[in-house]
Design a protein around this motif. Structure first.
Motif, PDB file in Angstrom:
ATOM      1  N   ALA A  13       0.808  -1.212   0.000  1.00  0.00           N
ATOM      2  CA  ALA A  13       0.000   0.000   0.000  1.00  0.00           C
ATOM      3  C   ALA A  13       0.844   1.265   0.000  1.00  0.00           C
ATOM      4  CB  ALA A  13      -0.925   0.003   1.220  1.00  0.00           C
ATOM      5  N   ALA A  14       2.155   1.125   0.154  1.00  0.00           N
ATOM      6  CA  ALA A  14       3.013   2.294   0.289  1.00  0.00           C
ATOM      7  C   ALA A  14       3.227   2.979  -1.051  1.00  0.00           C
ATOM      8  CB  ALA A  14       4.359   1.877   0.876  1.00  0.00           C
ATOM      9  N   THR A  15       3.343   4.292  -1.011  1.00  0.00           N
ATOM     10  CA  THR A  15       3.750   5.066  -2.174  1.00  0.00           C
ATOM     11  C   THR A  15       4.959   5.882  -1.770  1.00  0.00           C
ATOM     12  OG1 THR A  15       2.220   6.842  -1.590  1.00  0.00           O
ATOM     13  CG2 THR A  15       1.428   5.171  -3.136  1.00  0.00           C
ATOM     14  N   PRO A  16       5.939   6.071  -2.658  1.00  0.00           N
ATOM     15  CA  PRO A  16       7.227   6.649  -2.261  1.00  0.00           C
ATOM     16  C   PRO A  16       7.141   7.999  -1.569  1.00  0.00           C
ATOM     17  CG  PRO A  16       7.362   5.705  -4.458  1.00  0.00           C
ATOM     18  CD  PRO A  16       5.919   5.653  -4.059  1.00  0.00           C
ATOM     19  N   LEU A  17       6.239   8.879  -2.011  1.00  0.00           N
ATOM     20  CA  LEU A  17       6.227  10.242  -1.494  1.00  0.00           C
ATOM     21  C   LEU A  17       5.021  10.531  -0.610  1.00  0.00           C
ATOM     22  CD1 LEU A  17       7.364  12.126  -4.727  1.00  0.00           C
ATOM     23  CD2 LEU A  17       8.767  11.149  -2.910  1.00  0.00           C
ATOM     24  N   SER A  18       4.336   9.484  -0.157  1.00  0.00           N
ATOM     25  CA  SER A  18       3.096   9.699   0.594  1.00  0.00           C
ATOM     26  C   SER A  18       3.324  10.234   1.995  1.00  0.00           C
ATOM     27  CB  SER A  18       2.303   8.389   0.675  1.00  0.00           C
ATOM     28  OG  SER A  18       3.052   7.400   1.365  1.00  0.00           O
ATOM     29  N   SER A  19       4.547  10.174   2.503  1.00  0.00           N
ATOM     30  CA  SER A  19       4.767  10.572   3.898  1.00  0.00           C
ATOM     31  C   SER A  19       5.820  11.665   4.045  1.00  0.00           C
ATOM     32  CB  SER A  19       5.200   9.352   4.720  1.00  0.00           C
ATOM     33  OG  SER A  19       6.386   8.796   4.189  1.00  0.00           O
ATOM     34  N   ILE A  20       6.027  12.474   3.002  1.00  0.00           N
ATOM     35  CA  ILE A  20       7.060  13.509   3.097  1.00  0.00           C
ATOM     36  C   ILE A  20       6.486  14.907   3.214  1.00  0.00           C
ATOM     37  CG2 ILE A  20       8.678  12.105   1.750  1.00  0.00           C
ATOM     38  CD1 ILE A  20       8.180  14.164  -0.545  1.00  0.00           C
ATOM     39  N   LYS A 111       9.464   7.721   5.866  1.00  0.00           N
ATOM     40  CA  LYS A 111       9.830   6.841   6.976  1.00  0.00           C
ATOM     41  C   LYS A 111      11.348   6.719   7.093  1.00  0.00           C
ATOM     42  CE  LYS A 111       5.620   4.006   6.947  1.00  0.00           C
ATOM     43  NZ  LYS A 111       5.083   2.629   6.810  1.00  0.00           N
ATOM     44  N   ILE A 112      12.009   6.628   5.948  1.00  0.00           N
ATOM     45  CA  ILE A 112      13.473   6.567   5.970  1.00  0.00           C
ATOM     46  C   ILE A 112      14.038   7.873   6.520  1.00  0.00           C
ATOM     47  CG2 ILE A 112      15.553   6.280   4.573  1.00  0.00           C
ATOM     48  CD1 ILE A 112      13.882   4.676   2.592  1.00  0.00           C
ATOM     49  N   MET A 113      13.474   8.996   6.092  1.00  0.00           N
ATOM     50  CA  MET A 113      13.950  10.298   6.556  1.00  0.00           C
ATOM     51  C   MET A 113      13.797  10.433   8.068  1.00  0.00           C
ATOM     52  SD  MET A 113      12.456  12.688   3.454  1.00  0.00           S
ATOM     53  CE  MET A 113      13.295  14.196   3.940  1.00  0.00           C
ATOM     54  N   ARG A 114      12.677   9.975   8.598  1.00  0.00           N
ATOM     55  CA  ARG A 114      12.473  10.052  10.046  1.00  0.00           C
ATOM     56  C   ARG A 114      13.476   9.181  10.790  1.00  0.00           C
ATOM     57  NH1 ARG A 114       7.035  10.543   8.445  1.00  0.00           N
ATOM     58  NH2 ARG A 114       6.688   8.293   8.466  1.00  0.00           N
ATOM     59  N   GLY A 115      13.754   7.995  10.250  1.00  0.00           N
ATOM     60  CA  GLY A 115      14.732   7.121  10.889  1.00  0.00           C
ATOM     61  C   GLY A 115      16.120   7.731  10.899  1.00  0.00           C
ATOM     62  N   LEU A 116      16.499   8.358   9.792  1.00  0.00           N
ATOM     63  CA  LEU A 116      17.809   9.003   9.716  1.00  0.00           C
ATOM     64  C   LEU A 116      17.900  10.194  10.663  1.00  0.00           C
ATOM     65  CD1 LEU A 116      18.185   8.904   5.842  1.00  0.00           C
ATOM     66  CD2 LEU A 116      19.664   7.687   7.461  1.00  0.00           C
ATOM     67  N   VAL A 125      19.148  15.873   6.230  1.00  0.00           N
ATOM     68  CA  VAL A 125      18.568  14.839   5.377  1.00  0.00           C
ATOM     69  C   VAL A 125      17.758  15.545   4.299  1.00  0.00           C
ATOM     70  CG1 VAL A 125      17.096  12.798   5.235  1.00  0.00           C
ATOM     71  CG2 VAL A 125      18.401  13.248   7.328  1.00  0.00           C
ATOM     72  N   MET A 126      18.084  15.292   3.036  1.00  0.00           N
ATOM     73  CA  MET A 126      17.419  15.983   1.936  1.00  0.00           C
ATOM     74  C   MET A 126      16.903  14.989   0.910  1.00  0.00           C
ATOM     75  SD  MET A 126      20.352  18.898   1.606  1.00  0.00           S
ATOM     76  CE  MET A 126      21.568  17.721   2.235  1.00  0.00           C
ATOM     77  N   LEU A 127      15.669  15.177   0.491  1.00  0.00           N
ATOM     78  CA  LEU A 127      15.098  14.427  -0.624  1.00  0.00           C
ATOM     79  C   LEU A 127      15.486  15.164  -1.897  1.00  0.00           C
ATOM     80  CD1 LEU A 127      13.118  12.093  -1.444  1.00  0.00           C
ATOM     81  CD2 LEU A 127      11.320  13.831  -1.432  1.00  0.00           C
ATOM     82  N   GLN A 156      20.271  -0.432   9.355  1.00  0.00           N
ATOM     83  CA  GLN A 156      19.167  -1.107  10.041  1.00  0.00           C
ATOM     84  C   GLN A 156      17.823  -0.434   9.762  1.00  0.00           C
ATOM     85  OE1 GLN A 156      19.878  -4.000  11.517  1.00  0.00           O
ATOM     86  NE2 GLN A 156      21.984  -3.563  10.859  1.00  0.00           N
ATOM     87  N   ILE A 157      17.849   0.690   9.061  1.00  0.00           N
ATOM     88  CA  ILE A 157      16.610   1.403   8.750  1.00  0.00           C
ATOM     89  C   ILE A 157      15.903   0.710   7.597  1.00  0.00           C
ATOM     90  CG2 ILE A 157      15.637   3.595   7.938  1.00  0.00           C
ATOM     91  CD1 ILE A 157      17.966   5.012   9.331  1.00  0.00           C
ATOM     92  N   GLU A 158      14.676   0.360   7.800  1.00  0.00           N
ATOM     93  CA  GLU A 158      13.913  -0.365   6.789  1.00  0.00           C
ATOM     94  C   GLU A 158      13.647   0.520   5.574  1.00  0.00           C
ATOM     95  OE1 GLU A 158       9.784  -2.995   6.413  1.00  0.00           O
ATOM     96  OE2 GLU A 158      10.310  -1.977   8.284  1.00  0.00           O
ATOM     97  N   GLY A 159      13.735  -0.079   4.398  1.00  0.00           N
ATOM     98  CA  GLY A 159      13.411   0.624   3.165  1.00  0.00           C
ATOM     99  C   GLY A 159      14.607   1.084   2.366  1.00  0.00           C
TER     100      GLY A 159
END
Length: 204
Positions: A13-20, A111-116, A125-127, A156-159
């Motif tokens: 259900a994930a989309t790459p930019l849905s949580s930025i 999610k990756i950005m939050r983990g970093l 951290v920049m997209l 260890q960060i998922e994704g």
């Protein structure tokens, strides 16, 4: 440096930019500032501890008038805080590292950005556009510290599908880019001196 590829699964259900959305810049109104505001900001960029009395002396104003200007700039969101510049080399963290990250296809990059961002060594951290997804700036003590950060935290960060690491070996002294940009915002104005006309661009 070493590259890494992960085979972790992705939520369908994930989309790459849905949580930025919380990290993207939203349109804002340009604050109504004048050249005097810019001069105040430029002086503070050189020395954030400069007192209102000293600002007033340099600009030929009263301290209360400077205080009113500063309060207004804070209300407008132009001034968001007052900081200090740290020489991290003197505290044992001399090494800057740039890490490029490619996310798994379809994975939510927010999610990756939050983990970093949770890692204390991560400064930015920049997209980004192009062949990678994320650009990360870290500060570490040495290559041993970097290895620990990569093995035990970043990887260890998922994704995360792939990373590439570049350690800096030399760098220029940080420039006061804020002061330079503010100087560009000062209007060029003619100043008549005797028989000639000079143009003043506001740079001290």
């Amino acid at each position: 440096m070493a590259q890494r590829t992960s085979r972790r699964g992705v939520s369908p259900a994930a989309t790459p930019l849905s949580s930025i959305s919380e990290y993207t810049a939203h349109p804002v109104d340009v604050a109504p500032v004048d050249p005097l505001d810019i001069r105040i900001l430029r002086l503070l960029c050189d020395d954030a501890r400069m007192s209102q009395r000293e600002l007033a002396r340099r600009l030929g104003m009263s301290a209360p008038a400077i205080g009113e200007r500063l309060a207004r700039l804070e209300r407008l969101g132009v001034i968001t805080g007052y900081g200090v510049r740290v020489d991290w080399s003197r505290l044992g963290y001399p090494t800057i590292v740039y890490l490029t990250i490619t996310a798994l296809p379809g994975y939510e990059q927010g999610k990756i950005m939050r983990g970093l961002a949770m890692l204390p060594e991560v400064e930015e951290v920049m997209l980004v556009t192009g062949g990678i997804d994320l650009l990360v700036r870290l500060r570490v003590r040495d290559h041993v510290h970097l290895r620990d950060v990569l093995l035990n935290h970043v990887w260890q960060i998922e994704g995360i599908q792939r990373t590439e690491t570049s350690m800096t070996i030399a760098e220029m002294a940080p420039k006061n880019s804020a002061a330079d940009l503010l100087s560009l915002m000062l209007p060029t104005s003619p100043m008549v001196t005797g028989e000639s006309t000079m143009f003043v661009d506001g740079r001290d």
